[in-house]
Design a protein around this motif. Structure first.
Motif, PDB file in Angstrom:
ATOM      1  N   GLN A 133      -5.925  29.399  22.497  1.00  0.00           N
ATOM      2  CA  GLN A 133      -6.429  28.031  22.609  1.00  0.00           C
ATOM      3  C   GLN A 133      -5.522  27.198  23.497  1.00  0.00           C
ATOM      4  O   GLN A 133      -4.303  27.191  23.323  1.00  0.00           O
ATOM      5  N   TYR A 134      -6.149  26.495  24.465  1.00  0.00           N
ATOM      6  CA  TYR A 134      -5.420  25.608  25.356  1.00  0.00           C
ATOM      7  C   TYR A 134      -6.231  24.338  25.579  1.00  0.00           C
ATOM      8  O   TYR A 134      -7.475  24.364  25.568  1.00  0.00           O
ATOM      9  N   GLY A 135      -5.516  23.240  25.805  1.00  0.00           N
ATOM     10  CA  GLY A 135      -6.176  21.999  26.167  1.00  0.00           C
ATOM     11  C   GLY A 135      -6.701  22.055  27.588  1.00  0.00           C
ATOM     12  O   GLY A 135      -6.039  22.589  28.485  1.00  0.00           O
ATOM     13  N   SER A 149     -10.536  21.072  24.230  1.00  0.00           N
ATOM     14  CA  SER A 149      -9.777  22.311  24.310  1.00  0.00           C
ATOM     15  C   SER A 149     -10.730  23.490  24.302  1.00  0.00           C
ATOM     16  O   SER A 149     -11.887  23.385  23.894  1.00  0.00           O
TER      17      SER A 149
END
Length: 626
Positions: A542-544, A549
């Motif tokens: 998970q990344y913004g 996100s």
């Protein structure tokens, strides 16, 4: 206070980091795949070969892609099946990074020139999505290889700007930050042509023009003390075509009668090419001056008054009114020049570069390093360069044929050998190591993991993306090469002696190289291990993003069910081995992982799967690709 589960995971982490060095090394040469019948042996061998091939021809095999190719290998044989797969892949339309980036922007409700949101980061989001999900995996994998040969990086002037501008005739440029995506798409589409055609596309692309300062390069003015910029002139020879020293077609370095290496060019040749690559400017539809507004979306054009016209500026007043490239005298220019005249002269110069005998072994070696292995043998290089020089139909530098020659050559799979065994009936994988192997690129370690985990995404329209900042952890990220020399040099050797091993006579250099080790250091190793540990223990990434996100979830439900019974640990490890190590994981490594898990019988099935996956990923068997 550390929990029992923390200690359990910690044991596996340490085992993985040290490479299970306390185990019996005599067993490290083989992994086992038990089978129930002779027919199953054939299919198992095919799956191992398919996984090994796909790890080099895609951004990572999946169970579905392994099964599909293995079935075809069982039906028609390895070379025919892989050759057909290559043809099918090249028949797919190229996935456009520029188009995907624009679509993600629109899905987010933004515009390509939205100010103040870091809009340029969309090009990295597009790259990750295409690498992870694109149907045209082979084309994209080769484009990734080409981007590490014809290198540009995002530190170039204006490459991250969020501006667009009018260029006359009712035309508007693409937003500046999309220029690098446009460049990458050019490489992807260029695979359908020849090396010579791609070299011209690279030469005229405005991003390359800005990166290596050929755009705005002016002819000499002796009274002002000005001479043409020689940056592109040097790099087109050193990095994009022939290298520093003359080569035999099998990659061996040529020497003179005194045993000295023979340079491919000298300073005079650099000057000649510096003169040739003058007059480039951005394309504009109405203005005729040299310094027109930036335009990264269309090939550069020639400003004739600033192109070196062979008259009245040479350091030698008696020099001929022409330019010479590798002994080829380019046609004299007419007194009254046109753009077509200049393009013809530049084209003749590019012809002379592309026809140099060094091009085939130099470029083929770089492609083999990026696709297959760090140290191709003399025979491997000779076979591929033969196809580069003539694809069988009289065409030189046919890139599709070269890629096919690289990926269907027997040396691709000689790093490991699946062997039928009896008592019990099984397939053993024998690895050869050293000259047959390479350290996996960090990017490929990440993409291969995600693609193998049956991933899904929570992002709108099915986009599957990571952050650009991953590159700060692993030392590598598309569009972010720190210099024109790529992330690592093709001749890089880790410090220290290689104990107990002497390169074989099949090696063209009498020396071994390991490019990827140049970006493996204490910082990147630690950050990469921690990042992979986080992903495997969470079973998601998970990344913004620019908006919200993106969570990429791993779906290991079948393995979680199997892990309820300790008798199924071997089956789970074999699956991870096939997906992530191409079947090359040693039984010693598997035993070390399994024993650690058996020492904690109360662990949940989820904990068992997460720890096994993490240990497989961090093992040297997985980090080093056969």
């Amino acid at each position: 206070m550390r929990t029992r589960c923390d200690r359990f995971r910690g044991v596996l982490f340490v085992l993985a980091v040290i490479g299970f060095s306390g185990l019996d090394t005599a067993a490290l040469q083989a992994g086992e795949f038990p089978v129930s019948s002779a027919r199953a042996i054939r299919l198992t061998k095919a799956k191992i070969r398919a996984a090994q091939f796909l790890s080099k021809a895609t951004f990572g095999p999946t169970q579905e892609s392994i099964d599909s190719l293995a079935r075809r290998i069982s039906e028609v044989g390895y070379k025919r099946a892989t050759s057909q797969w290559i043809d099918q892949q090249f028949a797919l339309p190229p996935t456009s990074h520029q188009d995907v980036a624009l679509d993600i922007i629109h899905v987010d409700g933004n515009q390509p020139d939205t100010q103040g949101i870091g809009v340029s980061l969309y090009r990295y989001q597009a790259w990750w999505h295409i690498a992870l999900t694109g149907e045209d995996q082979l084309r994209q994998r080769v484009a990734w290889a080409l981007s590490q040969i014809f290198v540009i990086g995002d530190s170039g002037t204006g490459f991250n700007n969020d501006d667009r501008r009018s260029i006359g005739g009712g035309q508007t440029t693409i937003v500046d930050w999309l220029g690098m995506s446009n460049y990458y798409d050019m490489l992807s589409e260029g695979i359908d042509g020849t090396y010579r055609e791609l070299l011209e596309d690279v030469t005229y692309h405005p991003c390359m023009g800005d990166w290596l300062s050929s755009r705005g390069n002016r002819k000499a003015n002796l009274s002002a003390g000005r001479f043409p910029d020689e940056n592109y002139a040097r790099e087109i020879m050193q990095l994009f075509s022939i290298g520093l020293y003359q080569l035999h077609q099998d990659g061996r370095l040529k020497t003179d009668e005194n045993g000295n290496l023979i340079p491919t060019y000298d300073n005079e040749q650099i000057k000649e090419l510096g003169r040739l690559f003058t007059g480039f400017k951005y394309k504009h539809y109405s203005r005729n001056d040299f310094y027109v507004p930036r335009n990264f979306g269309e090939p550069m054009q020639i400003h004739v008054p600033e192109h070196d016209n062979n008259l009245n500026y040479s350091e030698d007043p008696n020099a001929p009114a022409s330019k010479t490239v590798f002994g080829t005298v380019l046609p004299p220019l007419p007194t009254t020049l046109t753009q077509d005249d200049v393009k013809a002269e530049i084209g003749a110069g590019l012809d002379a570069i592309a026809d140099h005998p060094n091009v085939a072994p130099f470029i083929c070696r770089l492609l083999i390093q990026r696709l297959v292995k760090s140290n191709p043998s003399r025979a491997y290089l000779r076979r591929v360069t033969r196809i580069f020089n003539d694809n069988g139909s009289g065409v030189r530098g046919d890139l599709r044929s070269v890629v096919k020659a690289i990926l269907t050559d027997p040396e691709l799979y000689r790093g490991q050998r699946p062997v039928r065994r009896r008592n019990p009936l099984r397939v053993d994988v024998i690895t050869r190591g050293t000259e047959y192997s390479r350290l996996r690129e960090p990017i490929l370690r990440l993409t291969s993991l995600i693609r193998a985990m049956r991933p899904t995404t929570n992002y709108a329209a099915g986009y599957m993306m990571l952050s650009r900042n991953v590159g700060d952890e692993i030392g590598q990220m598309a569009f972010r090469s720190p210099s024109v020399f790529n992330f690592y040099l093709p001749d890089f050797q880790p410090p220290g002696d290689l104990i107990g091993y002497t390169p074989t006579r099949r090696n063209p250099y009498d020396s071994l190289f390991a490019p990827e080790f140049q970006i493996l250091n204490g910082v990147t190793a630690n950050k990469t291990l921690n990042r992979l540990r986080s992903w495997t223990y969470n079973r998601y990434v998970q990344y913004g993003m620019r908006k919200g996100s993106c969570r990429i979830t791993f779906h290991l439900e079948p393995e979680l069910e199997l892990a309820r019974d300790l008798d199924n640990l071997d089956e789970i490890l074999r699956r991870f081995d096939l997906w992530l190590c191409n079947g090359s994981m040693s039984e010693a490594t598997k035993t070390g992982i399994k024993n650690a898990i058996l020492s904690e019988p109360q662990a949940s099935s989820t904990q068992r799967v997460e720890v096994m996956l993490n240990a497989v990923l961090l093992s040297p068997d997985c980090a080093v690709e056969q």
